[in-house]
Write an enzyme that holds these catalytic residues in place. Structure first.
Site, PDB file in Angstrom:
ATOM      1  N   ILE A 343      45.397  34.199  32.264  1.00 48.31           N
ATOM      2  CA  ILE A 343      46.639  34.122  33.046  1.00 48.31           C
ATOM      3  C   ILE A 343      47.876  34.366  32.186  1.00 48.31           C
ATOM      4  O   ILE A 343      48.875  34.904  32.677  1.00 48.31           O
ATOM      5  CB  ILE A 343      46.768  32.770  33.783  1.00 48.31           C
ATOM      6  CG1 ILE A 343      46.833  31.598  32.777  1.00 48.31           C
ATOM      7  CG2 ILE A 343      45.649  32.586  34.795  1.00 48.31           C
ATOM      8  CD1 ILE A 343      47.223  30.266  33.410  1.00 48.31           C
ATOM      9  N   CYS A 404      34.718  32.674  35.872  1.00 45.89           N
ATOM     10  CA  CYS A 404      35.588  32.878  34.711  1.00 45.89           C
ATOM     11  C   CYS A 404      35.566  31.556  33.957  1.00 45.89           C
ATOM     12  O   CYS A 404      34.500  31.091  33.579  1.00 45.89           O
ATOM     13  CB  CYS A 404      36.988  33.313  35.127  1.00 45.89           C
ATOM     14  SG  CYS A 404      37.719  32.378  36.497  1.00 45.89           S
ATOM     15  N   GLY A 407      37.047  29.234  37.618  1.00 46.30           N
ATOM     16  CA  GLY A 407      36.561  29.834  38.863  1.00 46.30           C
ATOM     17  C   GLY A 407      37.571  29.889  39.984  1.00 46.30           C
ATOM     18  O   GLY A 407      37.191  29.966  41.152  1.00 46.30           O
TER      19      GLY A 407
END
Length: 632
Positions: A343, A404, A407
């Site tokens: 992110i 990931c 999730g």
């Protein structure tokens, strides 16, 4: 008529007594002339500001708007509990020939209409000693790729008062105020909260069946507080098995079904990373559970696991207790890393995009500047990963498990895009709404943390444009398959605008349990109510409905492009031709077709009436013609 200008020092106390406009946003009253603004609000032209039901005027102030494209403009800015609204006081000269979503014109006045939820940061510019022209005022950073600057007079605390009022209403959570969605009293003829019913959606997929069952183990969110209350799991896995698996998955986000192929019965399953840690811990229950998922389809020998992260990141996650499924522990599984960054990387990439598109676009270095942002590179990696998931399932070679770290970010991107490629239902307007409700909203994408609704902490490390990236990928697909989607570009832009606006409750909070605690469906309006009550505005005229067609977009840098109509829409000089002339002509031809069909039906009815009337006998061959059939 709105009251006269308010003194900023009195406005907060006067807000409670300010009149609330109550009307249906889709009705016209006869008593006064009304106009529909670009966000679908009907408003009285005798008022200075359009207002939604439940929206109240807080203050107004004379300012100089520092337009990045045309210089200083004198105007009056109005602040409500929902929007910042600027109307220029001077008549604009003839060189203002643009009309963009950012700035519209009414009676030669410039209008700027910005929902307060869009504001990310408010800063004071200049100080008491500032002497330059228009150097003293406010600098506002927005979440939708633009900045606003207002110059104010230095005397009389005018800047301080405007700063305090804007800060108070743009960041209500920091001031113990409700987000506007809880004050919005709009009424629509469609209830958007009824769009998604998980039982109906799983039934549409043919579930439950002999291999998959619906469980209510998470009914009170006790198993996993960020998952939905209803889950689909293997028939052979008991609820006790699920509890044991949950202890070995980050945030208790166990593998659960997202989608099942209608023919070959392979599935897409989503979850979070296993808690392997530095010591390489194993969990027999988790290993057995993944084998049970594989065995729901007897034709496949291996379960394919797609870890969205770069390999190095997945290894690094072991240091914080996470990790990935190793070959020696999961014998009947194949693991692939998809190299999609986290992110923080995505947030910095979007910042770079903003730097090159707002306020000015430098033509001479455009391609190298765009490349340096790496934004399209990230879009490519997300699309490439989703294509791999879709291809594996469509071919029937393997069921797929996607995760990931936790999730709820990259996992949601991959599952929803793969499902969009595989299932034509999700390419309809309501189907896409269901996809967003299911894979993003109900499965706990952290909208509140990623967007920062009503929160003043603009530098929060949790902020990230993950959902924007997903919508960008959808737009890229719609460009490559122009007849495959029922919705148009305006539909996608409207979703993104209201991702930030706080007008609707759809994207509020981080998970289903939080929305339930806040009674969001009872106390707020759904964005889908706005869209589904006016679907024609969001329809793609080129749409051709196809069943069971799998879409494989080309995820090559040569075929991807920057979404100009979204990222650069505030720049009037870059704005693409609107409406699209081909689309406009096609709509005109469709209207003409409908008119001819209507006239033909009227003629056929008149002819039928004549033929059935015994008093009239056919006197010419034309009266004896059968009903005309056309290719329409």
């Amino acid at each position: 008529m709105l009251p006269g200008p308010l003194d900023f020092s009195d406005t907060i106390s006067s807000m409670a007594s300010a009149p609330t406009s109550k009307y249906n946003s889709h009705s016209l009253e006869n008593e006064s002339i009304k106009r529909t603004s670009r966000d679908g609000v009907n408003w009285d032209l005798s008022e200075a500001v359009p207002r939604l039901p439940g929206e109240t005027r807080v203050a107004d102030k004379e300012v100089i708007y520092i337009c990045p494209f045309n210089g200083p403009i004198k105007g009056r800015v109005y602040i409500t509990n929902y929007r910042l609204y600027l109307r220029s006081l001077e008549t604009l000269s003839s060189h203002w020939h643009f009309e963009a979503d950012a700035c519209v014109f009414q009676d030669s006045a410039l209008i700027l209409d910005v929902p307060l939820g869009v504001i990310s940061r408010i800063e004071k510019m200049g100080g008491a000693t500032s002497r330059g022209e228009n150097s003293y005022g406010l600098d506002i950073t927005c979440k939708d790729m633009r900045n606003l600057r207002f110059a104010l007079k230095q005397e009389g605390h005018s800047r301080r008062d405007m700063f305090e009022i804007l800060t108070r209403h743009a960041f209500p959570l920091a001031h113990s105020l409700p987000i506007f969605a809880f004050l919005n009293e709009e009424k629509f003829n469609v209830d958007g909260w009824l769009v998604y019913n998980p039982v109906e959606e799983y039934r549409r997929q043919g579930l439950p069946n002999h291999h998959w069952r619906i469980t209510f183990i998470n009914k009170c969110y006790e198993l996993c507080d960020t998952y939905p209350s209803l889950l689909v799991v293997p028939y052979r896995a008991s609820d006790e098995d699920l509890r044991r698996v949950a202890t070995f998955r980050s945030r208790n986000r166990i593998p659960v079904l997202s989608w099942i192929h209608p023919e070959n019965k392979t599935v897409i399953v989503r979850c979070s990373q296993p808690l392997v840690g530095m010591s390489g811990k194993r969990n027999k229950d988790d290993e057995k559970y993944l084998d049970v998922i594989r065995e729901t389809n007897r034709q496949i020998s291996k379960l394919t696991i797609y870890d969205a992260r770069p390999n190095v990141n997945a290894v690094a996650n072991k240091a914080t207790g996470g990790g990935y499924e190793s070959d020696d522990a999961y014998h009947n599984a194949e693991l692939f890393f998809l190299d999609i960054h986290n992110i923080h990387v995505m947030r910095e990439s979007l910042k770079k995009v903003k730097d090159i598109v707002y306020p000015n676009v430098e033509e001479s270095h455009w391609l190298s500047s765009l490349e340096s942002t790496h934004w399209l590179e990230h879009i490519k990696l997300v699309l490439t990963g989703a294509i791999q998931v879709a291809d594996k399932v469509s071919s029937g070679k393997s069921s797929v498990l996607v995760h990931c770290s936790d999730g709820w970010d990259r996992t949601a991107q991959l599952t929803s895009l793969a499902m969009l490629m595989l299932d034509s239902f999700y390419r309809s307007i309501e189907g896409f709404e269901i996809l967003v409700q299911k894979e993003w909203i109900s499965f706990g994408h952290k909208f509140a943390s990623r967007i920062g609704h009503g929160d003043k902490n603009h530098a929060d490390a949790d902020r990230s444009p993950i959902f924007l990236q997903f919508i960008d990928c959808v737009w890229q697909m719609s460009k490559q398959f122009p007849t495959a989607f029922e919705f148009n570009e305006q539909f996608l832009i409207t979703i993104l605008d209201h991702l930030y606006s706080c007008r609707f409750g759809t994207f509020l909070y981080n998970c289903e349990s939080a929305r339930e605690r806040q009674k969001v469906t009872e106390r707020t309006v759904s964005l889908w109510s706005l869209i589904n009550s006016n679907k024609d505005k969001f329809k793609n005229p080129f749409y051709t409905k196809e069943i069971n067609r799998v879409l494989y977009p080309v995820a090559s840098m040569r075929h991807l492009e920057l979404w100009v109509n979204y990222y650069i829409r505030w720049n009037p000089r870059i704005k693409q031709q609107q409406p699209n002339p081909v689309e406009q002509r096609y709509l005109e031809l469709l209207a003409l077709r409908d008119e001819y069909i209507k006239r033909l039906e009227e003629l056929q009815l008149a002819n039928s009436a004549k033929l059935s009337d015994p008093s009239t006998s056919p006197s010419s061959p034309s009266q004896m013609m059968p009903h005309v059939q056309t290719h329409f």
